[in-house]
Design a protein around this motif. Structure first.
Motif, mmCIF file in Angstrom:
data_model
loop_
_atom_site.group_PDB
_atom_site.id
_atom_site.type_symbol
_atom_site.label_atom_id
_atom_site.label_comp_id
_atom_site.label_asym_id
_atom_site.label_seq_id
_atom_site.Cartn_x
_atom_site.Cartn_y
_atom_site.Cartn_z
ATOM 1 N N SER A 51 71.150 23.052 87.909
ATOM 2 C CA SER A 51 70.612 23.258 86.560
ATOM 3 C C SER A 51 70.449 21.936 85.821
ATOM 4 O O SER A 51 69.444 21.720 85.145
ATOM 5 C CB SER A 51 71.489 24.220 85.763
ATOM 6 O OG SER A 51 72.758 23.677 85.510
ATOM 7 N N SER A 98 67.409 20.211 87.193
ATOM 8 C CA SER A 98 66.192 21.020 87.238
ATOM 9 C C SER A 98 65.133 20.401 86.339
ATOM 10 O O SER A 98 65.358 20.167 85.156
ATOM 11 C CB SER A 98 66.495 22.446 86.773
ATOM 12 O OG SER A 98 65.292 23.159 86.564
ATOM 13 N N THR A 99 63.971 20.169 86.911
ATOM 14 C CA THR A 99 62.878 19.623 86.109
ATOM 15 C C THR A 99 62.190 20.714 85.292
ATOM 16 O O THR A 99 61.435 20.405 84.377
ATOM 17 C CB THR A 99 61.833 18.932 87.011
ATOM 18 O OG1 THR A 99 61.368 19.868 87.990
ATOM 19 C CG2 THR A 99 62.447 17.717 87.700
ATOM 20 N N ASP A 100 62.458 21.965 85.620
ATOM 21 C CA ASP A 100 61.837 23.087 84.920
ATOM 22 C C ASP A 100 62.760 23.728 83.899
ATOM 23 O O ASP A 100 62.454 24.792 83.369
ATOM 24 C CB ASP A 100 61.401 24.160 85.930
ATOM 25 C CG ASP A 100 60.334 23.655 86.887
ATOM 26 O OD1 ASP A 100 59.595 22.725 86.518
ATOM 27 O OD2 ASP A 100 60.240 24.192 88.004
ATOM 28 N N LYS A 132 65.764 25.086 84.358
ATOM 29 C CA LYS A 132 66.481 26.266 84.837
ATOM 30 C C LYS A 132 67.947 26.158 84.433
ATOM 31 O O LYS A 132 68.538 25.086 84.433
ATOM 32 C CB LYS A 132 66.369 26.393 86.361
ATOM 33 C CG LYS A 132 64.952 26.635 86.853
ATOM 34 C CD LYS A 132 64.426 27.961 86.395
ATOM 35 C CE LYS A 132 63.028 28.208 86.907
ATOM 36 N NZ LYS A 132 62.440 29.415 86.394
ATOM 37 N N LYS A 139 61.354 28.313 95.235
ATOM 38 C CA LYS A 139 60.423 28.526 94.125
ATOM 39 C C LYS A 139 60.952 27.972 92.802
ATOM 40 O O LYS A 139 60.252 27.237 92.106
ATOM 41 C CB LYS A 139 60.131 30.021 93.990
ATOM 42 C CG LYS A 139 59.092 30.363 92.931
ATOM 43 C CD LYS A 139 58.829 31.846 92.891
ATOM 44 C CE LYS A 139 59.931 32.457 92.070
ATOM 45 N NZ LYS A 139 59.832 33.834 91.737
ATOM 46 N N ASP A 140 62.181 28.336 92.449
ATOM 47 C CA ASP A 140 62.711 27.983 91.131
ATOM 48 C C ASP A 140 63.272 26.564 91.050
ATOM 49 O O ASP A 140 63.350 25.993 89.962
ATOM 50 C CB ASP A 140 63.799 28.978 90.711
ATOM 51 C CG ASP A 140 63.254 30.371 90.509
ATOM 52 O OD1 ASP A 140 62.029 30.513 90.298
ATOM 53 O OD2 ASP A 140 64.041 31.332 90.562
ATOM 54 N N ASN A 186 62.302 24.026 93.351
ATOM 55 C CA ASN A 186 61.361 23.097 93.995
ATOM 56 C C ASN A 186 61.919 22.410 95.231
ATOM 57 O O ASN A 186 61.706 21.217 95.443
ATOM 58 C CB ASN A 186 60.877 22.049 92.990
ATOM 59 C CG ASN A 186 60.228 22.688 91.794
ATOM 60 O OD1 ASN A 186 59.423 23.601 91.930
ATOM 61 N ND2 ASN A 186 60.602 22.237 90.605
#
Length: 182
Positions: free
Chosen positions: A83, A86-88, A90, A112-113, A115
């Motif tokens: 987490s 996480s670049t997104d 998450k 998917k979540d 990468n």
């Protein structure tokens, strides 16, 4: 108003924390072991500046797979690394869900979540299959997967060594003090 403030800052959080600690005791079947795991998870979260409640809830989730405190700490560490790096954006709850799915053989969420490249997922899946349910081997394979994906402990430590995170650590300690008063 003062009593309301005191209740909101100390008593209510302390009561919630006690309920969470009780869940640890119930899940382990041993009050001392449950309290020890609870305290270890809490202190690790405070030390790193991560959300204590999220860390405790993640640990409770992992306890459906293991009651070993070292393994729970390792799994929580994986979720924290995933987490934090996480670049997104998450959350650790997202990471916990992905790890739990991977333990059941579904690594799609990792790919998917978070990468993680397909080639690394394929290698990870092969290691999981060859380990034939050996939980220690799963932990080792998961750590290798995160290392290869750049989600190292060193990278997480670098991310946590920021003024914003130091502020979170300080605030976590202050909030913990209020809870202890409650």
């Amino acid at each position: 108003k003062a009593a309301d403030f005191v209740a909101k800052m100390t008593i209510i959080p302390a009561a919630k924390e006690q309920v969470t600690e009780d869940f640890f005791k119930v899940k382990t079947g041993d009050a001392e072991v449950g309290s020890a795991i609870f305290e270890n998870v809490k202190q690790n979260a405070l030390k790193t500046g991560l959300d204590v409640n999220n860390s405790l809830n993640n640990a409770l989730t992992f306890m459906s797979m293991t009651k070993n405190s070292d393994q729970i700490a390792k799994l929580n560490g994986f979720a924290d690394r995933m987490s934090t790096l996480s670049t997104d954006g998450k959350s650790s709850k997202d990471a916990t869900g992905a790890i739990m799915s991977a333990m059941r053989g579904d690594t799609s969420s990792l790919a998917k979540d978070f990468n993680i490249p397909d080639s690394q997922i394929k290698s990870f899946n092969a290691e999981i299959i060859s380990s034939k349910g050996n939980f220690t081997a799963f932990l080792s394979s998961m750590d290798k997967l995160l290392q290869k994906s750049g989600m190292t402990q060193e990278a997480m430590n670098a991310m946590l060594d920021s003024p914003v995170n130091k502020w979170k650590q300080l605030m976590g300690s202050v909030n913990n003090s209020f809870v202890q008063m409650g």
